[in-house]
Design a protein around this motif. Sequence first.
Motif, PDB file in Angstrom:
ATOM      1  N   PRO A  13       2.224 -31.891  -9.685  1.00  0.00           N
ATOM      2  CA  PRO A  13       1.763 -32.250 -11.034  1.00  0.00           C
ATOM      3  C   PRO A  13       2.978 -32.693 -11.844  1.00  0.00           C
ATOM      4  O   PRO A  13       3.987 -31.981 -11.874  1.00  0.00           O
ATOM      5  N   ALA A  15       3.697 -34.275 -15.620  1.00  0.00           N
ATOM      6  CA  ALA A  15       3.140 -34.730 -16.905  1.00  0.00           C
ATOM      7  C   ALA A  15       3.664 -36.126 -17.225  1.00  0.00           C
ATOM      8  O   ALA A  15       4.860 -36.389 -17.175  1.00  0.00           O
ATOM      9  N   MET A  38      -0.571 -31.401 -15.785  1.00  0.00           N
ATOM     10  CA  MET A  38      -1.160 -30.207 -16.388  1.00  0.00           C
ATOM     11  C   MET A  38      -2.117 -30.565 -17.526  1.00  0.00           C
ATOM     12  O   MET A  38      -1.854 -31.449 -18.329  1.00  0.00           O
ATOM     13  N   GLN A  67      -4.557 -29.371 -12.209  1.00  0.00           N
ATOM     14  CA  GLN A  67      -3.725 -28.275 -12.717  1.00  0.00           C
ATOM     15  C   GLN A  67      -4.082 -28.005 -14.176  1.00  0.00           C
ATOM     16  O   GLN A  67      -4.082 -28.918 -14.995  1.00  0.00           O
ATOM     17  N   LYS A 135       1.242 -22.134  -9.608  1.00  0.00           N
ATOM     18  CA  LYS A 135       2.582 -22.726  -9.470  1.00  0.00           C
ATOM     19  C   LYS A 135       3.489 -22.061 -10.490  1.00  0.00           C
ATOM     20  O   LYS A 135       3.162 -22.040 -11.681  1.00  0.00           O
ATOM     21  N   TYR A 173      15.775 -28.124 -15.419  1.00  0.00           N
ATOM     22  CA  TYR A 173      15.872 -28.910 -14.174  1.00  0.00           C
ATOM     23  C   TYR A 173      17.305 -28.989 -13.680  1.00  0.00           C
ATOM     24  O   TYR A 173      17.619 -29.799 -12.814  1.00  0.00           O
ATOM     25  N   ASN A 196       9.022 -25.832  -3.526  1.00  0.00           N
ATOM     26  CA  ASN A 196       9.208 -26.966  -4.446  1.00  0.00           C
ATOM     27  C   ASN A 196      10.598 -26.903  -5.081  1.00  0.00           C
ATOM     28  O   ASN A 196      11.101 -25.838  -5.401  1.00  0.00           O
ATOM     29  N   ASP A 198      13.879 -30.115  -5.461  1.00  0.00           N
ATOM     30  CA  ASP A 198      14.982 -30.846  -4.819  1.00  0.00           C
ATOM     31  C   ASP A 198      14.683 -31.355  -3.418  1.00  0.00           C
ATOM     32  O   ASP A 198      15.608 -31.551  -2.631  1.00  0.00           O
ATOM     33  N   ALA A 220       8.126 -33.763  -6.495  1.00  0.00           N
ATOM     34  CA  ALA A 220       7.859 -34.363  -7.812  1.00  0.00           C
ATOM     35  C   ALA A 220       8.757 -35.586  -7.991  1.00  0.00           C
ATOM     36  O   ALA A 220       8.358 -36.714  -7.657  1.00  0.00           O
ATOM     37  N   ARG A 221       9.981 -35.369  -8.481  1.00  0.00           N
ATOM     38  CA  ARG A 221      10.825 -36.516  -8.845  1.00  0.00           C
ATOM     39  C   ARG A 221      11.116 -37.444  -7.674  1.00  0.00           C
ATOM     40  O   ARG A 221      11.253 -38.649  -7.858  1.00  0.00           O
TER      41      ARG A 221
HETATM   42  C1  LIG Z   1       8.660 -35.353 -16.203  1.00  0.00           C
HETATM   43  C2  LIG Z   1       8.194 -34.093 -15.501  1.00  0.00           C
HETATM   44  C3  LIG Z   1       6.932 -33.595 -15.772  1.00  0.00           C
HETATM   45  C4  LIG Z   1       6.471 -32.440 -15.136  1.00  0.00           C
HETATM   46  N1  LIG Z   1       5.212 -31.986 -15.388  1.00  0.00           N
HETATM   47  C5  LIG Z   1       4.748 -30.883 -14.732  1.00  0.00           C
HETATM   48  C6  LIG Z   1       3.403 -30.446 -14.904  1.00  0.00           C
HETATM   49  O1  LIG Z   1       2.583 -31.051 -15.608  1.00  0.00           O
HETATM   50  N2  LIG Z   1       3.032 -29.318 -14.230  1.00  0.00           N
HETATM   51  C7  LIG Z   1       3.882 -28.622 -13.415  1.00  0.00           C
HETATM   52  O2  LIG Z   1       3.502 -27.607 -12.825  1.00  0.00           O
HETATM   53  N3  LIG Z   1       5.142 -29.044 -13.232  1.00  0.00           N
HETATM   54  C8  LIG Z   1       5.586 -30.152 -13.848  1.00  0.00           C
HETATM   55  N4  LIG Z   1       6.863 -30.589 -13.603  1.00  0.00           N
HETATM   56  C9  LIG Z   1       7.681 -29.888 -12.607  1.00  0.00           C
HETATM   57  C10 LIG Z   1       7.506 -30.500 -11.216  1.00  0.00           C
HETATM   58  O3  LIG Z   1       6.169 -30.397 -10.763  1.00  0.00           O
HETATM   59  C11 LIG Z   1       8.424 -29.817 -10.190  1.00  0.00           C
HETATM   60  O4  LIG Z   1       8.129 -28.435 -10.167  1.00  0.00           O
HETATM   61  C12 LIG Z   1       9.907 -29.985 -10.531  1.00  0.00           C
HETATM   62  O5  LIG Z   1      10.185 -31.300 -10.979  1.00  0.00           O
HETATM   63  C13 LIG Z   1      10.777 -29.680  -9.300  1.00  0.00           C
HETATM   64  O6  LIG Z   1      10.432 -30.508  -8.214  1.00  0.00           O
HETATM   65  P1  LIG Z   1      11.300 -31.817  -7.808  1.00  0.00           P
HETATM   66  O7  LIG Z   1      12.700 -31.351  -7.593  1.00  0.00           O
HETATM   67  O8  LIG Z   1      10.635 -32.333  -6.554  1.00  0.00           O
HETATM   68  O9  LIG Z   1      11.238 -32.766  -8.960  1.00  0.00           O
HETATM   69  C14 LIG Z   1       7.331 -31.746 -14.233  1.00  0.00           C
HETATM   70  C15 LIG Z   1       8.589 -32.258 -13.956  1.00  0.00           C
HETATM   71  C16 LIG Z   1       9.044 -33.411 -14.561  1.00  0.00           C
HETATM   72  C17 LIG Z   1      10.418 -33.949 -14.236  1.00  0.00           C
END
Ligand SMILES: Cc1cc2nc3c(=O)[nH]c(=O)nc-3n(C[C@H](O)[C@H](O)[C@H](O)COP(=O)(O)O)c2cc1C
Length: 305
Positions: A13, A15, A38, A67, A135, A173, A196, A198, A220-221
């Motif tokens: 998820p 946002a 979310m 979510q 989560k 982050y 989850n 990195d 995510a990213r």
């Molecule tokens: C811009 C942005 C928006 C995010 N929105 C949500 C969200 O709506 N719900 C959620 O559980 N995590 C959200 N996250 C967290 C990510 O789901 C994830 O847990 C976090 O970025 C770590 O994973 P990654 O290293 O693969 O990016 C968001 C992260 C970013 C950067």
Amino acid sequence: MKEIKFEGLLLAPIAGYSDVGLRKVCSQRGADITYTEMISAKGLVYGSDKTEDLLHTTDSEKTKAVQIFGCEPYYIEKAVEHNALQKFDFIDINMGCPVPKIVKNGEGSALLENIPLAQQVVKAALKGQKPVSVKFRLGVDDEHIIAVDFAKAMEDAGASAITVHGRTRKQLYSGKANWDEIAKVKKAVKIPVIVNGDIIDKKSYDEAMQITGCDGAMIARGALGNPRIFSDIKGIELPNYSLKKDILEHWETLLLYHHKNYVLANFKKHIAYYTRGMRGQKQIKLDAFNAKSTEEMREVIERFD
Ligand SMILES: Cc1cc2nc3c(=O)[nH]c(=O)nc-3n(C[C@H](O)[C@H](O)[C@H](O)COP(=O)(O)O)c2cc1C
């Protein structure tokens, strides 16, 4: 009820980003489970159009999760009974969001500090007669890592699976996700655990899975601007792959479901990711930013290789 396999590769998820178009393209590139961004349980109950606008899905998504966030069991129960959520295969509850506006309301990662209430929230979500996952982050800060206890409490409350982002709320982050702590969680519960934080390519995926022994990995990213990350990790060959085709599919899917002004504004953020590492990216980003119509934006997309 569909039996959910909490494993494989999951699009997180995100946002403002995990919109219907990104979810479609990532599914086509190998994501096994996809999440909406979310959604406020209360917003849904009070019938906000803006909230419902985030709930479009396509048949390309193999297993669809919505979510939700909230801390009042009453609104959680009402939300999961809402018509708009019935098409989703399971409900994920956000207990990790570190954004002050959310935490101040007792939502997101605030629930890490109130385990009994977090359990009530899970139990309320189960009234929707669908599997419920949670989560969350490792804890509030390094001095208060509570992921193992929190995971057990979620399991006891009836959660079918959990996803752990290997950072604390305080970290936001920054720093590196702590997969060792997630390994402890995996050992402590029987339900599936998703790692989850990195995971950005096959190498980091292999390392995260090897360290944690988790059932699946959420990205995510690493998926922003790079939907083929899922195929790459799975070792699926994509002969004649065209990023441009994925971008166009993303763009056109959004236009099918949303007003063009909304799509135009939102897609500029995606273009910033799609151009990452690309030659001439500055000009493309600038032209995308200045695009005044969907036609102009499409011309910008056509300039991708
Ligand atoms: C811009 C942005 C928006 C995010 N929105 C949500 C969200 O709506 N719900 C959620 O559980 N995590 C959200 N996250 C967290 C990510 O789901 C994830 O847990 C976090 O970025 C770590 O994973 P990654 O290293 O693969 O990016 C968001 C992260 C970013 C950067």
